[in-house]
Design a protein around this motif. Structure first.
Motif, mmCIF file in Angstrom:
data_model
loop_
_atom_site.group_PDB
_atom_site.id
_atom_site.type_symbol
_atom_site.label_atom_id
_atom_site.label_comp_id
_atom_site.label_asym_id
_atom_site.label_seq_id
_atom_site.Cartn_x
_atom_site.Cartn_y
_atom_site.Cartn_z
ATOM 1 N N ASN A 1 85.233 -40.148 -22.565
ATOM 2 C CA ASN A 1 85.540 -39.148 -21.544
ATOM 3 C C ASN A 1 86.948 -39.269 -20.965
ATOM 4 N N GLU A 2 87.860 -39.746 -21.793
ATOM 5 C CA GLU A 2 89.277 -39.811 -21.407
ATOM 6 C C GLU A 2 90.121 -39.254 -22.546
ATOM 7 N N SER A 3 91.303 -38.787 -22.185
ATOM 8 C CA SER A 3 92.334 -38.483 -23.167
ATOM 9 C C SER A 3 91.870 -37.566 -24.297
ATOM 10 N N ILE A 4 92.222 -37.928 -25.522
ATOM 11 C CA ILE A 4 91.999 -37.025 -26.664
ATOM 12 C C ILE A 4 90.515 -36.859 -26.980
ATOM 13 N N MET A 5 89.714 -37.918 -26.769
ATOM 14 C CA MET A 5 88.273 -37.799 -27.042
ATOM 15 C C MET A 5 87.647 -36.769 -26.095
ATOM 16 N N LYS A 6 88.125 -36.783 -24.859
ATOM 17 C CA LYS A 6 87.612 -35.834 -23.873
ATOM 18 C C LYS A 6 88.022 -34.407 -24.259
ATOM 19 N N ARG A 7 89.287 -34.273 -24.642
ATOM 20 C CA ARG A 7 89.801 -32.955 -25.015
ATOM 21 C C ARG A 7 89.103 -32.417 -26.261
ATOM 22 N N ALA A 8 88.818 -33.306 -27.198
ATOM 23 C CA ALA A 8 88.162 -32.890 -28.443
ATOM 24 C C ALA A 8 86.790 -32.284 -28.153
ATOM 25 N N GLN A 9 86.111 -32.852 -27.170
ATOM 26 C CA GLN A 9 84.796 -32.305 -26.801
ATOM 27 C C GLN A 9 84.968 -30.964 -26.089
ATOM 28 N N LYS B 1 85.448 -28.163 -28.255
ATOM 29 C CA LYS B 1 84.296 -27.982 -29.146
ATOM 30 C C LYS B 1 84.602 -28.361 -30.602
ATOM 31 N N CYS B 2 85.451 -29.366 -30.773
ATOM 32 C CA CYS B 2 85.745 -29.871 -32.112
ATOM 33 C C CYS B 2 84.724 -30.931 -32.496
ATOM 34 N N VAL B 3 84.105 -31.544 -31.502
ATOM 35 C CA VAL B 3 83.174 -32.645 -31.754
ATOM 36 C C VAL B 3 82.141 -32.679 -30.633
ATOM 37 N N ASP B 4 80.971 -33.183 -30.981
ATOM 38 C CA ASP B 4 79.879 -33.260 -30.006
ATOM 39 C C ASP B 4 79.373 -34.710 -30.004
ATOM 40 N N PHE B 5 79.693 -35.454 -28.946
ATOM 41 C CA PHE B 5 79.257 -36.859 -28.859
ATOM 42 C C PHE B 5 77.944 -36.943 -28.101
ATOM 43 N N ARG B 6 77.012 -37.730 -28.619
ATOM 44 C CA ARG B 6 75.770 -37.965 -27.865
ATOM 45 C C ARG B 6 75.439 -39.456 -27.938
ATOM 46 N N VAL B 7 75.341 -40.073 -26.789
ATOM 47 C CA VAL B 7 75.083 -41.517 -26.746
ATOM 48 C C VAL B 7 73.631 -41.737 -26.323
ATOM 49 N N HIS B 8 72.908 -42.553 -27.092
ATOM 50 C CA HIS B 8 71.476 -42.759 -26.845
ATOM 51 C C HIS B 8 71.181 -44.209 -26.491
ATOM 52 N N ASP B 9 70.380 -44.396 -25.477
ATOM 53 C CA ASP B 9 69.957 -45.736 -25.083
ATOM 54 C C ASP B 9 68.785 -46.161 -25.968
ATOM 55 N N PHE C 1 86.123 -18.835 -42.388
ATOM 56 C CA PHE C 1 86.368 -20.266 -42.381
ATOM 57 C C PHE C 1 86.327 -20.805 -40.951
ATOM 58 N N TYR C 2 86.982 -20.037 -40.074
ATOM 59 C CA TYR C 2 87.033 -20.423 -38.671
ATOM 60 C C TYR C 2 85.614 -20.441 -38.093
ATOM 61 N N GLY C 3 84.855 -19.375 -38.453
ATOM 62 C CA GLY C 3 83.472 -19.271 -37.976
ATOM 63 C C GLY C 3 82.644 -20.447 -38.431
ATOM 64 N N ILE C 4 82.792 -20.789 -39.733
ATOM 65 C CA ILE C 4 82.012 -21.903 -40.292
ATOM 66 C C ILE C 4 82.407 -23.200 -39.580
ATOM 67 N N ASN C 5 83.723 -23.306 -39.371
ATOM 68 C CA ASN C 5 84.238 -24.495 -38.708
ATOM 69 C C ASN C 5 83.572 -24.732 -37.359
ATOM 70 N N ILE C 6 83.429 -23.642 -36.607
ATOM 71 C CA ILE C 6 82.855 -23.782 -35.276
ATOM 72 C C ILE C 6 81.380 -24.156 -35.381
ATOM 73 N N SER C 7 80.663 -23.445 -36.280
ATOM 74 C CA SER C 7 79.231 -23.703 -36.344
ATOM 75 C C SER C 7 78.960 -25.102 -36.911
ATOM 76 N N SER C 8 79.913 -25.652 -37.695
ATOM 77 C CA SER C 8 79.643 -26.965 -38.266
ATOM 78 C C SER C 8 80.451 -28.040 -37.537
ATOM 79 N N MET C 9 80.616 -27.875 -36.245
ATOM 80 C CA MET C 9 81.301 -28.888 -35.437
ATOM 81 C C MET C 9 80.652 -30.254 -35.692
ATOM 82 N N LEU C 10 81.494 -31.265 -35.880
ATOM 83 C CA LEU C 10 80.949 -32.597 -36.173
ATOM 84 C C LEU C 10 80.198 -33.146 -34.963
ATOM 85 N N ARG C 11 78.976 -33.554 -35.209
ATOM 86 C CA ARG C 11 78.194 -34.184 -34.136
ATOM 87 C C ARG C 11 78.107 -35.677 -34.428
#
Ligand code: SAH
Length: 249
Positions: free
Chosen positions: A39-47, A50-58, A13-23
């Motif tokens: 890039n501050e506080s909890i959002m920064k820590r979450a990245q 490796k709980c979440v992967d944020f990508r911002v596109h122009d 479960f843990y393994g699956i959790n890591i591989s399916s990190m929310l993007r």
């Protein structure tokens, strides 16, 4: 289940959790707006965790126009500009690639109203692509071609979808397992079980002559739990009786 099986299950479960990190991909014409928030506080820590992967596109990077234009006048006339379909559709297709199970969400005042229940649902998805609109909105064909759901953060109109996208990203991210320190604290929060949270107090026990409710310093956990439940119900009854009606229904 035997102990060994439990351990194996946890490991998988843990393994699956890591591989399916929310993007979460965000498409915007103002990518810099997201820097301070993600890039501050909890959002920064979450990245970092490796709980979440944020990508911002122009969005302009996806425009075929030589001047990187992403808007045009509305057919039929009227004030303002409309975001053209080409850059948005190309951006979504490219960002999605071959990934399956990615939800494309357009931030829109006419969408379904965002709620804790929707946030919880989205926190369990594999991937989200959030489209931030501007001007008078987006060409309707973008919705028809690539959008799965439209979400509004409330019945008012903002100048762009960036703030709404940040609201969604924040509410969703804090629900991802591992992001907040103590998972248990989530269960008592406002809107869980259709109740508002009970009142909270911290030191000092006497502030400007206002004392904390005695029960909270009694050490009697059952009494504290009952007091908090009663307070949550009373508070909900007073400020949001609509939630209690939903609860019964
Ligand atoms: N003319 C449109 C409003 C456009 S506002 C209308 O009347 O519906 C410009 C952009 O801001 C929208 O495309 C949307 O992405 C975003 N936006 C504004 N208010 C919003 C809200 N309450 N929730 C989500 N997105 C919103």
């Amino acid at each position: 289940m035997q102990l060994r099986e439990v351990k194996l299950f946890k490991f998988l479960f843990y393994g699956i959790n890591i591989s399916s990190m929310l993007r979460i991909d965000i498409i915007t014409i103002f990518p810099a707006m997201f820097d301070p928030v993600l890039n501050e506080s909890i959002m920064k820590r979450a990245q970092a965790k490796k709980c979440v992967d944020f990508r911002v596109h122009d969005l302009r990077e996806y425009s075929n126009d030589s001047h990187r234009k992403v808007d045009d006048r509305p057919f039929g006339g009227g004030p303002g500009m409309v975001m053209t379909a080409q850059p948005l559709v190309d951006a979504v297709k490219k960002i999605k690639g071959r990934r399956k199970g990615v939800k494309v969400i357009y931030m829109c005042p006419g969408g379904v109203t965002f709620s804790q229940a929707i946030a919880r649902h989205l926190s369990r998805e594999k991937g989200l692509i959030l489209i931030c609109g501007h001007y008078e909105g987006i060409d309707e064909r973008v919705r028809e071609l690539v959008v799965d759901t439209s979400i509004s953060i409330g019945d008012y109109v903002l100048t762009g979808g960036e703030l709404p996208a940040m609201v969604v990203v924040d509410a969703v991210t804090r629900l991802i397992p591992g992001v907040l320190g103590r998972e248990a604290s989530l269960d008592d929060e406002s809107f869980e079980n259709n109740l508002l949270e009970y009142p909270q107090y911290t030191r000092p026990a006497d502030f400007c002559g206002k004392k904390i409710p005695l029960v909270l310093s009694s050490g009697n956990h059952l009494a504290i739990k009952n007091w908090r439940n009663a307070q949550a119900v009373a508070r909900t009854q007073k400020f949001r009786p609509d939630l209690l009606k939903e609860k019964k229904g």
